[in-house]
Design a protein around this motif. Structure first.
Motif, PDB file in Angstrom:
ATOM      1  N   GLN A 178     -26.782  12.239  -3.466  1.00 37.15           N
ATOM      2  CA  GLN A 178     -26.136  13.182  -1.892  1.00 37.15           C
ATOM      3  C   GLN A 178     -24.598  13.577  -2.047  1.00 37.15           C
ATOM      4  OE1 GLN A 178     -26.978   9.959  -2.275  1.00 37.15           O
ATOM      5  NE2 GLN A 178     -25.743   8.847  -1.032  1.00 37.15           N
ATOM      6  N   HIS A 179     -23.645  13.391  -2.237  1.00 41.66           N
ATOM      7  CA  HIS A 179     -22.894  13.457  -2.472  1.00 41.66           C
ATOM      8  C   HIS A 179     -22.677  14.305  -4.031  1.00 41.66           C
ATOM      9  CE1 HIS A 179     -21.634  11.593   1.206  1.00 41.66           C
ATOM     10  NE2 HIS A 179     -22.001  10.616   0.298  1.00 41.66           N
ATOM     11  N   LYS A 180     -23.348  14.526  -4.766  1.00 38.85           N
ATOM     12  CA  LYS A 180     -23.341  15.442  -5.911  1.00 38.85           C
ATOM     13  C   LYS A 180     -22.059  16.829  -5.898  1.00 38.85           C
ATOM     14  CE  LYS A 180     -25.173  16.630 -10.294  1.00 38.85           C
ATOM     15  NZ  LYS A 180     -26.389  16.840 -11.334  1.00 38.85           N
ATOM     16  N   ASP A 181     -22.968  17.298  -4.939  1.00 35.03           N
ATOM     17  CA  ASP A 181     -22.140  18.232  -4.628  1.00 35.03           C
ATOM     18  C   ASP A 181     -21.136  18.559  -4.297  1.00 35.03           C
ATOM     19  OD1 ASP A 181     -24.569  19.332  -5.177  1.00 35.03           O
ATOM     20  OD2 ASP A 181     -25.881  20.852  -3.255  1.00 35.03           O
ATOM     21  N   LYS A 182     -20.442  17.347  -3.705  1.00 36.36           N
ATOM     22  CA  LYS A 182     -18.770  17.482  -2.584  1.00 36.36           C
ATOM     23  C   LYS A 182     -18.409  17.182  -4.247  1.00 36.36           C
ATOM     24  CE  LYS A 182     -20.499  16.398   1.682  1.00 36.36           C
ATOM     25  NZ  LYS A 182     -20.087  15.020   2.913  1.00 36.36           N
ATOM     26  N   LEU A 183     -18.408  15.821  -4.923  1.00 35.79           N
ATOM     27  CA  LEU A 183     -17.640  15.809  -5.947  1.00 35.79           C
ATOM     28  C   LEU A 183     -17.537  16.507  -6.886  1.00 35.79           C
ATOM     29  CD1 LEU A 183     -16.966  13.192  -7.479  1.00 35.79           C
ATOM     30  CD2 LEU A 183     -18.791  13.442  -9.057  1.00 35.79           C
TER      31      LEU A 183
ATOM     32  N   LEU B 186      -5.862   9.918  -2.544  1.00 33.56           N
ATOM     33  CA  LEU B 186      -6.441  10.140  -1.775  1.00 33.56           C
ATOM     34  C   LEU B 186      -7.157  10.626  -0.218  1.00 33.56           C
ATOM     35  CD1 LEU B 186      -9.027   7.765  -0.823  1.00 33.56           C
ATOM     36  CD2 LEU B 186      -6.801   6.354  -0.051  1.00 33.56           C
ATOM     37  N   LYS B 187      -5.597  11.093   0.273  1.00 31.87           N
ATOM     38  CA  LYS B 187      -6.322  11.855   1.010  1.00 31.87           C
ATOM     39  C   LYS B 187      -6.262  13.148   1.101  1.00 31.87           C
ATOM     40  CE  LYS B 187      -4.949  14.401   4.512  1.00 31.87           C
ATOM     41  NZ  LYS B 187      -5.449  15.732   4.110  1.00 31.87           N
ATOM     42  N   LEU B 188      -6.657  13.836  -0.414  1.00 31.48           N
ATOM     43  CA  LEU B 188      -7.048  14.822  -0.728  1.00 31.48           C
ATOM     44  C   LEU B 188      -8.377  14.599  -0.961  1.00 31.48           C
ATOM     45  CD1 LEU B 188      -4.902  16.038  -4.554  1.00 31.48           C
ATOM     46  CD2 LEU B 188      -5.027  17.473  -1.850  1.00 31.48           C
ATOM     47  N   ALA B 189      -8.731  13.521  -1.793  1.00 33.10           N
ATOM     48  CA  ALA B 189     -10.041  12.946  -1.793  1.00 33.10           C
ATOM     49  C   ALA B 189     -11.050  12.881  -0.160  1.00 33.10           C
ATOM     50  CB  ALA B 189     -10.311  12.162  -2.222  1.00 33.10           C
ATOM     51  N   THR B 190     -10.067  12.505   1.082  1.00 29.58           N
ATOM     52  CA  THR B 190     -10.970  12.367   2.246  1.00 29.58           C
ATOM     53  C   THR B 190     -11.046  13.731   2.816  1.00 29.58           C
ATOM     54  OG1 THR B 190      -8.777  11.983   3.497  1.00 29.58           O
ATOM     55  CG2 THR B 190     -10.205   9.794   2.477  1.00 29.58           C
TER      56      THR B 190
ATOM     57  N   GLU C  29     -18.039  11.344   6.224  1.00 31.14           N
ATOM     58  CA  GLU C  29     -17.827  10.234   6.612  1.00 31.14           C
ATOM     59  C   GLU C  29     -15.949   9.144   6.324  1.00 31.14           C
ATOM     60  OE1 GLU C  29     -19.394  11.002   3.690  1.00 31.14           O
ATOM     61  OE2 GLU C  29     -21.718  11.387   4.941  1.00 31.14           O
ATOM     62  N   TRP C  30     -15.392   9.925   5.337  1.00 27.40           N
ATOM     63  CA  TRP C  30     -14.127   9.522   5.382  1.00 27.40           C
ATOM     64  C   TRP C  30     -13.129  10.009   6.652  1.00 27.40           C
ATOM     65  CZ3 TRP C  30     -13.289   8.865  -0.549  1.00 27.40           C
ATOM     66  CH2 TRP C  30     -13.976   8.155  -1.296  1.00 27.40           C
ATOM     67  N   GLU C  31     -13.584  10.325   7.205  1.00 31.37           N
ATOM     68  CA  GLU C  31     -12.748  11.560   8.101  1.00 31.37           C
ATOM     69  C   GLU C  31     -11.818  10.044   9.191  1.00 31.37           C
ATOM     70  OE1 GLU C  31     -12.789  14.858  12.184  1.00 31.37           O
ATOM     71  OE2 GLU C  31     -14.788  13.627  11.087  1.00 31.37           O
ATOM     72  N   PRO C  32     -12.105   9.378   9.084  1.00 31.78           N
ATOM     73  CA  PRO C  32     -10.935   8.548   9.801  1.00 31.78           C
ATOM     74  C   PRO C  32     -10.260   7.863   8.607  1.00 31.78           C
ATOM     75  CG  PRO C  32     -13.325   7.597  10.813  1.00 31.78           C
ATOM     76  CD  PRO C  32     -13.544   8.733   9.581  1.00 31.78           C
ATOM     77  N   LEU C  33     -10.454   7.492   7.953  1.00 31.16           N
ATOM     78  CA  LEU C  33      -9.094   7.234   6.646  1.00 31.16           C
ATOM     79  C   LEU C  33      -8.241   8.817   7.065  1.00 31.16           C
ATOM     80  CD1 LEU C  33      -7.363   5.710   4.974  1.00 31.16           C
ATOM     81  CD2 LEU C  33      -9.225   6.167   3.306  1.00 31.16           C
ATOM     82  N   ASN C  34      -9.208   9.671   6.690  1.00 36.61           N
ATOM     83  CA  ASN C  34      -8.328  11.152   6.409  1.00 36.61           C
ATOM     84  C   ASN C  34      -7.309  12.020   7.996  1.00 36.61           C
ATOM     85  OD1 ASN C  34      -8.066  14.345   6.800  1.00 36.61           O
ATOM     86  ND2 ASN C  34      -8.502  13.878   5.347  1.00 36.61           N
TER      87      ASN C  34
END
Length: 315
Positions: A149-154, A294-298, A303-308
């Motif tokens: 489900q996250h392959k395209d994002k990777l 980590l910021k670039l990845a978020t 799903e990581w928007e709060p951490l971003n």
């Protein structure tokens, strides 16, 4: 407990990410992968060797004046102790002995840590080469653990992160060089001895935000005061570093680097302190780029928007 493993491992990963665009370009020019990796590591080795030779040359000159400076430092410590005793009636004899003996203690600590440092320096290029050589295996591992489900994002995220980080580090290296030259010119203008050593050392130490410039500035400030006996020279050193830091933040960095990693000051400060608590100086250096990555990845994972939001400059 695991810093002997993780410090060289993470340094190797970060260096491999920086070298990957160069390695890929060499491979596109028909260089075998092993040759391309060797050339990349050779470039890094020559760069660090040049910096190390410059610092060793300056340190060897500084050692000639070190005994005299230590004598003046001891006299200054004893004068300060006498002033404290006369002004406040405090017994400072033990404090004086501890302060003078502390110089030797620090030297012993540095020598004891050198073996660990050399061991890590030996491992870092090995890890870097292995990360570059087996990079497809590591990417395949990421594809498998994140799921389909996250392959395209990777596929979108990895090239963007590496390209952004590569350009950022390339620009920062030029910034450090410019800052080192400006520091050295300013100290030379003041007539401070070993200006090149102090100027370049302070520029390199700015790799640790906030803490690096303060710690590295203490040495030239102390030398200026001990060698001249005047308070105006240390104030001049502070003024030089303050002006250069202002130019670096407001003129040099925006013009040379341009790319912003958009990590908040709060996140950088937490990363520096956490890195120092866990892994000492190495952790202070490592945790900043790890927080930036980590910021670039978020940026690419909803799903990581709060951490971003927590890591980013969104105010």
């Amino acid at each position: 407990f695991g810093k002997t493993l993780f410090i060289p491992l993470f340094f190797g990963l970060l260096i491999a990410m920086i070298l990957y665009p160069v390695c890929k370009w060499l491979e596109q020019k028909r260089f075998p992968k092993s040759v391309a990796i060797t050339l990349c590591l050779l470039i890094v080795a020559l760069l660090f060797a040049g910096i190390a030779l410059l610092l060793i040359w300056q340190i060897s000159m500084f050692r000639q004046d070190a005994p005299e400076l230590i004598k003046k430092l001891r006299v200054a410590v004893q004068d300060a102790a006498q002033w404290i005793e006369g002004s406040f009636g405090l017994n400072t004899s033990n404090w004086v002995q501890q302060s003078i003996g502390g110089i030797g203690s620090v030297a012993k600590m540095v020598i004891n840590n050198m073996l660990d440092t050399f061991f890590m320096l030996f491992l870092i290029p090995i890890y870097t080469a292995l990360f570059l050589y087996h990079r497809r295996v590591f990417v395949q591992f990421l594809r498998q653990i994140i799921g389909a489900q996250h392959k395209d994002k990777l596929e979108l995220m990895l090239p963007k992160i590496i390209d952004t980080y590569f350009n950022y580090i390339k620009g920062m290296m030029l910034v450090y060089l410019i800052v080192g030259v400006l520091n050295s010119i300013g100290l030379l203008a003041l007539g401070i001895e070993h200006a090149v050593l102090f100027g370049m050392l302070c520029a390199i130490m700015t790799i640790i935000p906030y803490v690096g410039i303060v710690v590295s500035a203490l040495l030239p400030i102390s030398v200026a005061w001990l060698s001249t006996g005047s308070v105006w020279y240390p104030l001049g050193v502070v003024a030089v570093f303050a002006v250069v830091q202002y130019l670096e933040a407001n003129v040099i960095f925006p013009k040379v680097v341009g790319i912003q990693l958009n990590v908040s000051t709060w996140a950088m400060l937490v990363a520096v302190i956490a890195g120092g608590v866990l892994w000492g100086v190495s952790g202070m250096v490592l945790f900043i780029p790890l927080a930036a990555l980590l910021k670039l990845a978020t940026d690419y994972v909803e799903e990581w928007e709060p951490l971003n939001d927590l890591l980013g400059r969104n105010a």
